[in-house]
Design an enzyme around this catalytic site. Structure first.
Site, PDB file in Angstrom:
ATOM      1  N   ASN A 182      -2.573  16.429  -3.986  1.00  0.00           N
ATOM      2  CA  ASN A 182      -3.977  16.019  -4.107  1.00  0.00           C
ATOM      3  C   ASN A 182      -4.785  16.651  -2.984  1.00  0.00           C
ATOM      4  O   ASN A 182      -4.241  17.363  -2.148  1.00  0.00           O
ATOM      5  CB  ASN A 182      -4.090  14.491  -4.108  1.00  0.00           C
ATOM      6  CG  ASN A 182      -3.548  13.896  -2.828  1.00  0.00           C
ATOM      7  OD1 ASN A 182      -4.050  14.161  -1.743  1.00  0.00           O
ATOM      8  ND2 ASN A 182      -2.474  13.107  -2.938  1.00  0.00           N
ATOM      9  N   LYS A 201      13.607  27.287 -11.046  1.00  0.00           N
ATOM     10  CA  LYS A 201      12.197  27.447 -11.412  1.00  0.00           C
ATOM     11  C   LYS A 201      12.048  27.349 -12.934  1.00  0.00           C
ATOM     12  O   LYS A 201      12.791  28.019 -13.672  1.00  0.00           O
ATOM     13  CB  LYS A 201      11.705  28.807 -10.911  1.00  0.00           C
ATOM     14  CG  LYS A 201      10.232  28.999 -11.073  1.00  0.00           C
ATOM     15  CD  LYS A 201       9.798  30.347 -10.529  1.00  0.00           C
ATOM     16  CE  LYS A 201       8.406  30.652 -11.047  1.00  0.00           C
ATOM     17  NZ  LYS A 201       8.067  32.032 -10.956  1.00  0.00           N
ATOM     18  N   LYS A 233      -1.815  -5.800  -2.592  1.00  0.00           N
ATOM     19  CA  LYS A 233      -0.884  -5.129  -1.680  1.00  0.00           C
ATOM     20  C   LYS A 233      -0.479  -6.013  -0.510  1.00  0.00           C
ATOM     21  O   LYS A 233       0.411  -5.648   0.255  1.00  0.00           O
ATOM     22  CB  LYS A 233      -1.513  -3.848  -1.162  1.00  0.00           C
ATOM     23  CG  LYS A 233      -1.977  -2.927  -2.292  1.00  0.00           C
ATOM     24  CD  LYS A 233      -1.698  -1.499  -1.987  1.00  0.00           C
ATOM     25  CE  LYS A 233      -2.224  -0.618  -3.104  1.00  0.00           C
ATOM     26  NZ  LYS A 233      -1.657   0.723  -3.044  1.00  0.00           N
ATOM     27  N   PRO A 240       7.204   4.654  -4.739  1.00  0.00           N
ATOM     28  CA  PRO A 240       7.131   3.380  -4.010  1.00  0.00           C
ATOM     29  C   PRO A 240       5.749   3.244  -3.374  1.00  0.00           C
ATOM     30  O   PRO A 240       5.125   4.243  -3.022  1.00  0.00           O
ATOM     31  CB  PRO A 240       8.208   3.527  -2.926  1.00  0.00           C
ATOM     32  CG  PRO A 240       8.385   4.997  -2.755  1.00  0.00           C
ATOM     33  CD  PRO A 240       8.112   5.604  -4.103  1.00  0.00           C
ATOM     34  N   PHE A 272      -6.305   1.774   2.986  1.00  0.00           N
ATOM     35  CA  PHE A 272      -7.555   2.431   2.619  1.00  0.00           C
ATOM     36  C   PHE A 272      -7.717   2.350   1.104  1.00  0.00           C
ATOM     37  O   PHE A 272      -6.717   2.332   0.377  1.00  0.00           O
ATOM     38  CB  PHE A 272      -7.537   3.904   3.054  1.00  0.00           C
ATOM     39  CG  PHE A 272      -7.994   4.093   4.468  1.00  0.00           C
ATOM     40  CD1 PHE A 272      -7.194   3.687   5.523  1.00  0.00           C
ATOM     41  CD2 PHE A 272      -9.228   4.656   4.748  1.00  0.00           C
ATOM     42  CE1 PHE A 272      -7.608   3.829   6.830  1.00  0.00           C
ATOM     43  CE2 PHE A 272      -9.654   4.811   6.058  1.00  0.00           C
ATOM     44  CZ  PHE A 272      -8.852   4.402   7.102  1.00  0.00           C
TER      45      PHE A 272
HETATM   46  O1  C5P Z   1      -3.236   2.080  -4.931  1.00  0.00           O
HETATM   47  P1  C5P Z   1      -4.083   2.995  -4.156  1.00  0.00           P
HETATM   48  O2  C5P Z   1      -3.525   4.395  -4.067  1.00  0.00           O
HETATM   49  O3  C5P Z   1      -5.529   3.035  -4.553  1.00  0.00           O
HETATM   50  O4  C5P Z   1      -4.084   2.359  -2.689  1.00  0.00           O
HETATM   51  C1  C5P Z   1      -4.530   3.025  -1.576  1.00  0.00           C
HETATM   52  C2  C5P Z   1      -3.873   2.493  -0.342  1.00  0.00           C
HETATM   53  O5  C5P Z   1      -2.496   2.280  -0.555  1.00  0.00           O
HETATM   54  C3  C5P Z   1      -3.952   3.475   0.790  1.00  0.00           C
HETATM   55  O6  C5P Z   1      -3.954   2.749   1.994  1.00  0.00           O
HETATM   56  C4  C5P Z   1      -2.672   4.273   0.617  1.00  0.00           C
HETATM   57  O7  C5P Z   1      -2.270   4.877   1.834  1.00  0.00           O
HETATM   58  C5  C5P Z   1      -1.709   3.203   0.175  1.00  0.00           C
HETATM   59  N1  C5P Z   1      -0.643   3.681  -0.731  1.00  0.00           N
HETATM   60  C6  C5P Z   1       0.661   3.727  -0.281  1.00  0.00           C
HETATM   61  N2  C5P Z   1       1.664   4.123  -1.126  1.00  0.00           N
HETATM   62  C7  C5P Z   1       1.400   4.442  -2.413  1.00  0.00           C
HETATM   63  C8  C5P Z   1       0.081   4.403  -2.877  1.00  0.00           C
HETATM   64  C9  C5P Z   1      -0.923   4.026  -2.018  1.00  0.00           C
HETATM   65  O8  C5P Z   1       0.908   3.439   0.905  1.00  0.00           O
HETATM   66  N3  C5P Z   1       2.384   4.827  -3.202  1.00  0.00           N
END
Ligand code: C5P
Length: 408
Positions: free
Chosen positions: A211, A289, A345, A307, A327
């Site tokens: 990303n 590949k 979360k 995870p 975040f």
């Molecule tokens: O679920 P979402 O991606 O919108 O949540 C964002 C937050 O969750 C951020 O703090 C990101 O660093 C954390 N995150 C994480 N592991 C993931 C997905 C998101 O720690 N697999």
């Protein structure tokens, strides 16, 4: 107040050096101890004696002065400071810093320091606008160097434009922002764990899903935590950012590796999940590949859920960090989504921001956030990612302090 803070002031060779005398006076008035290093150019504008009188300490100029080196070496000069301030920072000094030159005492001290560096540029407007200076500034910003000014106005050379060094009072404001422990909060003795950057989820040995995260926010948080005296572990996905001296950086690629590294870094007092972790990984990574077959028009990749690092760290356990901060980058109904994320979360705080393409926040230097907690929502004004980081870590320090007092 800057009581007990130790500032190492590097004075470059520009006419604005005279303002550095006033800067020393005002810093001492606020309780800071100031030690001055002049470049040779700087000592042509203002004498070391003037700085010695105002700072109450010997002012240094010469790398090869055996007496000074025996009494207090250049490494010690840089290590004993809480902050290094370069004022005025000339075009030449900025170029040397950006390229790692160390051929006099000032530049050697700047190379040897592991402390934050704040620079106040001062130069002719054409030198300021020269592409070489812009390049050097971009490099220094990426290295974590902070800037104050320059201001626009009449210049000693008779021209008008940006290039005037900021006034001493503005430089002091910037010093207080970089040294938030000047306001009494500190993370000394605390361990802060930060995840940052994107993750790369391999498809085959040469391709991956990724990303647009630059890692700037996570790195800014690591620097801010370090500035507040914390021991910092930065777990970073692939970015183009340089390592931060004094921060333990663990480089990972995938979400699974990031989770392992985060768990291995526990215990921590604060965990901040700023990484843009991929939600999905390719279920079966190809060992060779992938080839496209003649006439093939589509490829289906099965994905498995990654995870959730934030949710794992925030889950109740003996090793849960005292403060877990996540975040939420959203493009619509930001607060509602952030509040849902907070409870889903199990985080203590969610820093929510609007990353719609028009905002320029993703990959940019600025951000505008809302701090969402169990007790409400605070809207913070637009500010630089580094300023936001400083404010958030200062908040975290205050919260830890309050929790400690409540537990006593
Ligand atoms: O679920 P979402 O991606 O919108 O949540 C964002 C937050 O969750 C951020 O703090 C990101 O660093 C954390 N995150 C994480 N592991 C993931 C997905 C998101 O720690 N697999």
């Amino acid at each position: 107040m800057l009581d007990g803070k130790r500032i190492l002031l590097i004075v470059g060779g520009g006419i604005a050096a005279y303002k550095a005398l006033e800067l020393v006076r005002q810093l001492r008035e606020r309780g800071a101890a100031v030690r001055v290093v002049l470049t040779e150019g700087g000592s042509h504008f203002v004498t070391p004696l003037s700085f010695a009188v105002l700072s109450g300490e010997k002012a240094f100029t010469d790398l090869f002065d055996l007496k000074d080196e025996a009494e207090i070496g250049h490494i010690q000069l840089s290590r004993e400071a809480d902050l290094v301030v370069v004022a005025p920072a000339t075009a030449n000094l900025l170029a040397k810093m950006a390229n790692g030159l160390a051929n006099d005492l000032a530049s050697t001290v700047l190379m040897a320091t592991d402390k934050s560096v704040l620079v106040a540029p001062a130069m002719n407007v054409r030198m300021w606008e020269h592409p070489a200076t812009s390049r050097n500034i971009a490099v220094l910003r990426a290295d974590g160097v902070r800037f104050v000014g320059p201001e626009e106005g009449d210049m000693a050379c008779g021209e008008f434009g940006p290039g005037r060094m900021s006034e001493p009072s503005e430089i002091i404001d910037a010093i207080e922002r970089v040294l938030p422990s000047a306001h009494g909060v500190s993370l000394k003795g605390r361990h802060v764990l930060i995840t940052s950057g994107p993750t790369h989820e391999p498809i085959d040995p040469v391709r991956y899903i990724a990303n647009r995260s630059s890692g700037k926010q996570g790195h800014a948080l690591a620097l801010a935590a370090k500035d507040l005296g914390a021991r910092v572990t930065l777990i970073s996905g692939p970015t183009h950012l340089p390592d931060i001296p004094g921060v333990t950086t663990v480089k990972v690629e995938t979400a699974a590796d990031m989770l392992d590294a985060a768990l291995a870094a526990l215990p921590a007092d604060v965990a901040i999940c700023a990484a843009a972790v991929a939600d999905w990984r390719v279920a079966h990574q190809a060992e060779e590949k992938l080839k496209k077959a003649e006439g093939q028009t589509a490829l289906n990749l099965a994905l498995s859920r990654n995870p959730d690092i934030l949710a794992t760290l925030a889950a109740p356990s003996a090793s849960r960090p005292t403060l877990v901060i996540g975040f939420a980058a959203e493009t619509e109904t930001i607060i509602t989504h952030a509040q849902a994320k907070l409870s889903r979360k199990g985080a203590d705080w969610i820093v929510a921001n609007d990353v719609s393409p028009g905002t320029g926040i993703m990959g940019g230097g600025h951000t505008e956030v809302h701090l969402v907690s169990g007790t409400g929502v605070e809207d913070w004004p637009a500010m630089g990612k580094d300023e936001m980081a400083t404010k958030l870590l200062a908040r975290a320090a205050e919260a830890l302090h309050a929790m400690q007092l409540a537990a006593e």
